[in-house]
Design a protein around this motif. Structure first.
Motif, PDB file in Angstrom:
ATOM      1  N   ALA A   8       0.832  -1.201   0.000  1.00 19.36           N
ATOM      2  CA  ALA A   8       0.000   0.000   0.000  1.00 19.36           C
ATOM      3  C   ALA A   8       0.866   1.250   0.000  1.00 19.36           C
ATOM      4  N   TYR A   9       0.227   2.375  -0.298  1.00 19.13           N
ATOM      5  CA  TYR A   9       0.866   3.689  -0.227  1.00 19.13           C
ATOM      6  C   TYR A   9       0.235   4.471   0.911  1.00 19.13           C
ATOM      7  N   LEU A  10       1.064   5.152   1.692  1.00 22.79           N
ATOM      8  CA  LEU A  10       0.555   6.022   2.743  1.00 22.79           C
ATOM      9  C   LEU A  10       0.109   7.337   2.105  1.00 22.79           C
ATOM     10  N   LEU A  11      -1.169   7.645   2.161  1.00 20.63           N
ATOM     11  CA  LEU A  11      -1.701   8.846   1.530  1.00 20.63           C
ATOM     12  C   LEU A  11      -1.735  10.053   2.456  1.00 20.63           C
ATOM     13  N   SER A  12      -1.991   9.825   3.730  1.00 23.57           N
ATOM     14  CA  SER A  12      -2.132  10.956   4.651  1.00 23.57           C
ATOM     15  C   SER A  12      -1.138  10.837   5.802  1.00 23.57           C
ATOM     16  N   HIS A  21      -1.010   6.025  28.380  1.00 22.13           N
ATOM     17  CA  HIS A  21       0.306   5.456  28.063  1.00 22.13           C
ATOM     18  C   HIS A  21       0.259   4.448  26.918  1.00 22.13           C
ATOM     19  N   GLN A  22      -0.747   4.529  26.049  1.00 18.93           N
ATOM     20  CA  GLN A  22      -0.879   3.648  24.889  1.00 18.93           C
ATOM     21  C   GLN A  22      -0.943   4.500  23.624  1.00 18.93           C
ATOM     22  N   ASN A  23      -0.089   4.215  22.635  1.00 19.20           N
ATOM     23  CA  ASN A  23      -0.090   4.949  21.375  1.00 19.20           C
ATOM     24  C   ASN A  23      -1.161   4.413  20.433  1.00 19.20           C
ATOM     25  N   PHE A  24      -1.859   5.321  19.756  1.00 15.76           N
ATOM     26  CA  PHE A  24      -2.838   4.981  18.732  1.00 15.76           C
ATOM     27  C   PHE A  24      -2.529   5.804  17.494  1.00 15.76           C
ATOM     28  N   CYS A  25      -2.696   5.202  16.319  1.00 18.05           N
ATOM     29  CA  CYS A  25      -2.374   5.886  15.083  1.00 18.05           C
ATOM     30  C   CYS A  25      -3.446   5.577  14.033  1.00 18.05           C
ATOM     31  N   TYR A  26      -3.894   6.630  13.322  1.00 19.29           N
ATOM     32  CA  TYR A  26      -4.852   6.494  12.229  1.00 19.29           C
ATOM     33  C   TYR A  26      -4.232   7.095  10.974  1.00 19.29           C
ATOM     34  N   THR A  27      -4.458   6.462   9.825  1.00 17.80           N
ATOM     35  CA  THR A  27      -3.941   6.977   8.562  1.00 17.80           C
ATOM     36  C   THR A  27      -4.809   6.487   7.412  1.00 17.80           C
ATOM     37  N   LEU A  28      -4.613   7.069   6.243  1.00 14.98           N
ATOM     38  CA  LEU A  28      -5.332   6.683   5.038  1.00 14.98           C
ATOM     39  C   LEU A  28      -4.342   6.022   4.082  1.00 14.98           C
ATOM     40  N   LEU A  29      -4.706   4.837   3.566  1.00 17.20           N
ATOM     41  CA  LEU A  29      -3.861   4.070   2.668  1.00 17.20           C
ATOM     42  C   LEU A  29      -4.517   3.934   1.304  1.00 17.20           C
ATOM     43  N   SER A  30      -3.698   3.694   0.291  1.00 17.62           N
ATOM     44  CA  SER A  30      -4.195   3.391  -1.049  1.00 17.62           C
ATOM     45  C   SER A  30      -3.640   2.035  -1.444  1.00 17.62           C
ATOM     46  N   HIS A  37     -10.798  -1.342 -14.772  1.00 17.57           N
ATOM     47  CA  HIS A  37     -11.883  -0.369 -14.763  1.00 17.57           C
ATOM     48  C   HIS A  37     -12.223   0.163 -13.364  1.00 17.57           C
ATOM     49  N   ILE A  38     -11.495  -0.270 -12.351  1.00 18.19           N
ATOM     50  CA  ILE A  38     -11.741   0.191 -10.983  1.00 18.19           C
ATOM     51  C   ILE A  38     -10.483   0.884 -10.463  1.00 18.19           C
ATOM     52  N   PRO A  39     -10.604   2.098  -9.899  1.00 23.37           N
ATOM     53  CA  PRO A  39      -9.415   2.799  -9.379  1.00 23.37           C
ATOM     54  C   PRO A  39      -8.882   2.145  -8.098  1.00 23.37           C
ATOM     55  N   ASN A  40      -7.769   2.667  -7.620  1.00 22.50           N
ATOM     56  CA  ASN A  40      -7.188   2.163  -6.372  1.00 22.50           C
ATOM     57  C   ASN A  40      -8.179   2.307  -5.227  1.00 22.50           C
ATOM     58  N   ILE A  41      -8.052   1.416  -4.251  1.00 22.73           N
ATOM     59  CA  ILE A  41      -8.968   1.390  -3.112  1.00 22.73           C
ATOM     60  C   ILE A  41      -8.345   2.194  -1.974  1.00 22.73           C
ATOM     61  N   LYS A  42      -9.137   3.106  -1.392  1.00 24.88           N
ATOM     62  CA  LYS A  42      -8.671   3.879  -0.237  1.00 24.88           C
ATOM     63  C   LYS A  42      -9.204   3.217   1.025  1.00 24.88           C
ATOM     64  N   ILE A  43      -8.301   2.997   1.974  1.00 21.79           N
ATOM     65  CA  ILE A  43      -8.634   2.284   3.209  1.00 21.79           C
ATOM     66  C   ILE A  43      -8.177   3.097   4.404  1.00 21.79           C
ATOM     67  N   GLN A  44      -9.017   3.125   5.438  1.00 20.33           N
ATOM     68  CA  GLN A  44      -8.622   3.753   6.690  1.00 20.33           C
ATOM     69  C   GLN A  44      -7.931   2.706   7.552  1.00 20.33           C
ATOM     70  N   ALA A  45      -6.742   3.039   8.066  1.00 20.12           N
ATOM     71  CA  ALA A  45      -5.945   2.088   8.835  1.00 20.12           C
ATOM     72  C   ALA A  45      -5.789   2.559  10.270  1.00 20.12           C
ATOM     73  N   PHE A  46      -5.687   1.605  11.181  1.00 19.96           N
ATOM     74  CA  PHE A  46      -5.580   1.855  12.610  1.00 19.96           C
ATOM     75  C   PHE A  46      -4.463   0.975  13.157  1.00 19.96           C
ATOM     76  N   ALA A  47      -3.654   1.520  14.053  1.00 16.61           N
ATOM     77  CA  ALA A  47      -2.605   0.742  14.715  1.00 16.61           C
ATOM     78  C   ALA A  47      -2.492   1.211  16.162  1.00 16.61           C
ATOM     79  N   LYS A  48      -1.980   0.336  17.016  1.00 18.86           N
ATOM     80  CA  LYS A  48      -1.779   0.738  18.405  1.00 18.86           C
ATOM     81  C   LYS A  48      -0.482   0.162  18.940  1.00 18.86           C
ATOM     82  N   GLY A  49       0.014   0.779  19.993  1.00 19.84           N
ATOM     83  CA  GLY A  49       1.238   0.321  20.637  1.00 19.84           C
ATOM     84  C   GLY A  49       2.486   0.671  19.847  1.00 19.84           C
TER      85      GLY A  49
END
Length: 101
Positions: A8-12, A21-30, A37-49
């Protein structure tokens, strides 16, 4: 649990927050779609720790990464409550690897 491995590509810029004391991260991926005939799919990603910190540190615009994650698809009704439904794709990142050369 569904295992999802993709390139994937990191878009945002990842948004890193800390709660109790716990890290959380949100980002948008392609994710590349191999159908013409279908463009790339954009996905919201979540990670922790520690993985959230890795996602935040790996960020560069259009940076290519390999992600090992689990995938969730949420169905949502439209505002006017007709039979139209939309689907949102979310992933929870378990491991991330950088592909930059």
């Amino acid at each position: 649990m569904n295992i999802f491995i993709c390139t994937a590509y990191l878009l945002s810029q990842p948004k890193l927050t800390k709660v109790k004391h716990q890290n959380f991260c949100y980002t948008l991926l392609s994710v590349k779609n191999f159908l013409h005939h279908i463009p790339n799919i954009k996905i919201q990603a979540f990670a922790k720790g520690k993985v959230a910190k890795q996602v935040f540190d790996l960020y560069k615009q259009k940076n290519s990464v390999v992600i090992e994650s689990s995938i969730y698809i949420k169905k949502m009704k439209t505002i006017n409550n007709h039979k139209n439904k939309s689907k949102l794709i979310f992933i929870k990142i378990h491991k991330i690897y950088n592909l930059s050369i």
